[in-house]
Scaffold this motif. Sequence first.
Motif, short mmCIF file in Angstrom:
data_model
loop_
_atom_site.label_atom_id
_atom_site.label_comp_id
_atom_site.label_asym_id
_atom_site.label_seq_id
_atom_site.Cartn_x
_atom_site.Cartn_y
_atom_site.Cartn_z
N ASP A 240 0.86 -1.21 0.04
CA ASP A 240 0.04 0.13 -0.10
C ASP A 240 0.79 1.22 -0.04
OD1 ASP A 240 -2.08 -1.37 0.10
OD2 ASP A 240 -2.37 -1.70 2.30
N ALA A 241 0.47 2.25 -0.96
CA ALA A 241 1.26 3.39 -0.92
C ALA A 241 1.15 4.34 0.42
CB ALA A 241 0.70 4.39 -2.09
N ILE A 242 0.20 4.04 1.29
CA ILE A 242 0.17 4.69 2.49
C ILE A 242 1.30 4.32 3.37
CG2 ILE A 242 -1.35 3.00 3.40
CD1 ILE A 242 -2.79 5.00 5.12
N LEU A 243 1.86 3.31 3.03
CA LEU A 243 2.82 2.59 4.00
C LEU A 243 4.44 2.77 3.29
CD1 LEU A 243 2.24 1.08 6.76
CD2 LEU A 243 2.62 -1.10 5.40
N ILE A 244 4.33 2.50 2.10
CA ILE A 244 5.75 2.14 1.44
C ILE A 244 6.22 3.67 1.14
CG2 ILE A 244 5.06 1.96 -0.89
CD1 ILE A 244 7.65 -0.08 1.11
N VAL A 245 5.53 4.40 0.67
CA VAL A 245 5.98 5.79 0.29
C VAL A 245 6.83 6.42 1.36
CG1 VAL A 245 5.66 7.93 -0.53
CG2 VAL A 245 4.46 6.24 -1.68
N PRO A 246 6.54 6.67 2.53
CA PRO A 246 7.37 7.49 3.55
C PRO A 246 8.58 6.39 3.77
CG PRO A 246 5.09 7.39 4.08
CD PRO A 246 5.08 6.45 2.98
N ILE A 279 21.13 16.01 13.91
CA ILE A 279 20.05 14.78 14.40
C ILE A 279 18.55 15.32 14.38
CG2 ILE A 279 19.76 13.17 15.99
CD1 ILE A 279 22.38 12.63 16.04
N LEU A 280 18.28 16.42 15.08
CA LEU A 280 17.08 16.97 15.38
C LEU A 280 16.41 17.37 13.91
CD1 LEU A 280 17.65 19.11 18.46
CD2 LEU A 280 16.23 16.85 18.23
N GLY A 281 17.21 17.80 13.21
CA GLY A 281 16.86 18.31 11.63
C GLY A 281 16.25 17.08 10.92
N MET A 282 17.22 15.92 10.93
CA MET A 282 16.85 14.76 10.35
C MET A 282 15.47 14.18 10.89
SD MET A 282 20.40 12.59 9.90
CE MET A 282 19.67 11.28 9.54
N ILE A 283 15.37 14.00 12.05
CA ILE A 283 14.00 13.69 12.81
C ILE A 283 12.90 14.69 12.29
CG2 ILE A 283 12.91 13.35 15.06
CD1 ILE A 283 15.53 12.98 16.30
N SER A 284 13.12 15.83 12.34
CA SER A 284 11.95 16.72 11.84
C SER A 284 11.43 16.37 10.28
CB SER A 284 12.35 18.10 12.03
OG SER A 284 11.38 18.96 11.62
N VAL A 285 12.56 16.26 9.49
CA VAL A 285 12.36 15.92 8.17
C VAL A 285 11.70 14.65 8.10
CG1 VAL A 285 13.38 15.36 5.86
CG2 VAL A 285 14.31 17.43 7.13
N PHE A 286 11.96 13.60 8.75
CA PHE A 286 11.37 12.14 8.60
C PHE A 286 9.83 12.52 9.22
CE2 PHE A 286 15.76 10.12 9.07
CZ PHE A 286 16.06 10.32 7.87
N VAL A 287 9.66 13.11 10.10
CA VAL A 287 8.40 13.12 10.85
C VAL A 287 7.40 13.84 9.61
CG1 VAL A 287 6.84 14.37 12.45
CG2 VAL A 287 8.91 13.21 13.09
N GLY A 288 8.15 14.75 8.96
CA GLY A 288 7.18 15.68 8.07
C GLY A 288 6.98 14.56 6.73
#
Length: 337
Positions: A240-246, A279-288
Amino acid sequence: MGEWVIAAIINLLGSIIINFGTNLLKLGHDERKKHSKVPIKKPIIYFQTWRAGILFFAIGNCLNFISFGYAAQSLLAALGSIQFVSNIVFAYFLSNKTVTIKLVLATAFIVVGNIFLVAFGNHQSPVYMPEQLAENYTNTTFLLYCFTLVVLVVVLHHSVYKRGEGQMLVPFSYALVSGAIGSCSVLFAKSLSNMLRLSMSSTGGYAILNSRFTYSMLLMFLSTGGFWMARLNQGLSRFDAILIVPMFQIAWTFFSICTGFVYFEEYKVFDTLRTTMFILGMISVFVGCYLLAPEDDESYSKGGEVLKDEKRLFMPSQDTQIKDIEIIWTSYGDENC
C-alpha cells in the motif's frame, strides 16, 4: 557566498524543477485519458504537457548532478525532501487539489528540519583527486560500513522480506534494502560530479574524464540508480502506498547521509552542538515525510496498484515509456493533496 551555499541553492532549484516536471507528466497523462476515448489512444509523446514535463525533469536532474560537486553529500541528500513541499504547491495550483491542515503541518516539519540541516550541516566543498576517491573506496571505515550493510540489511532484512512475516516489518525491510543499495547512486553521482568539476579546472581534463575510474563510477551509478527505480516501481505494486512511500523516502535519505558521512568523512567537522542539531533536523524531516502519507486506507486497493476513482499509481502497459520516469511522490502526493 560560499560554494556550498551556491550548491544548496542549485540543488533546491533542481529538486523543485524535477517535481514541477513530474507534475506536468501527470497532467499530460490526465489529458490523454480525457481526450482519448477511442480504444487505441494517441501515444503520450503527442501531448505538449508531457513533453514539457520531460524537459523540466531532465533540467532538474542536471542541476542536482552539478550541485553534488560543490557541497557535502549529507547536506544535499537531506535537502531532497523539499520536493515534498513543492509537490503540495504544484498540486494546489496545477491540479486544484485541497491542502489540508495535516499537509501544512507536515510541510512545517520538513521546512524546519531543512533549516536545521542547512544551518548545522557540513559547509565544506573540497575537490577530490581521482586517487583520493579511489583510496576512499578502500578505506577501512568505508569497507566496514559496507560490510555492516551487507550483514544487517541485505542478509537480515531481505530474509525477513522473503519470509513475509509481519505486516509492518515486511515493507520496512523491503524499503531498507532498497534504500541501502539505491542510495549508493548518490555517492557515485557525487564522485562523477567531482571528476567533472576537476576536469574543468585542470589542464588534463580530458584524461581525467577518460580514465577507467570515471567509467567505473558511471557504470556503478547507472546500476544502483536503475536498481533504485526498479524497486520503487515494484514496491508500489506490492505494498500500500500509504505505508511504503514514507518508508522509501526515509530509508533513502538516511542511507545517503550515512554514506556521505563515512566515505567523505563529513562527520569530522561536527562537534556536539552541530551533531545534536543535525540529528534533530533529520528527525523533523522524517516526521514531515511520514505525515505526508494519505490517511484514507480505502483510497488504495490491495497491493497499492489502483487508486480511488480508478486513478493508477502505474501507467497501463501501453505507457511503459513513462513508467520509470515518474517520481514516486508525485503519484501519491497528488492524490493526498
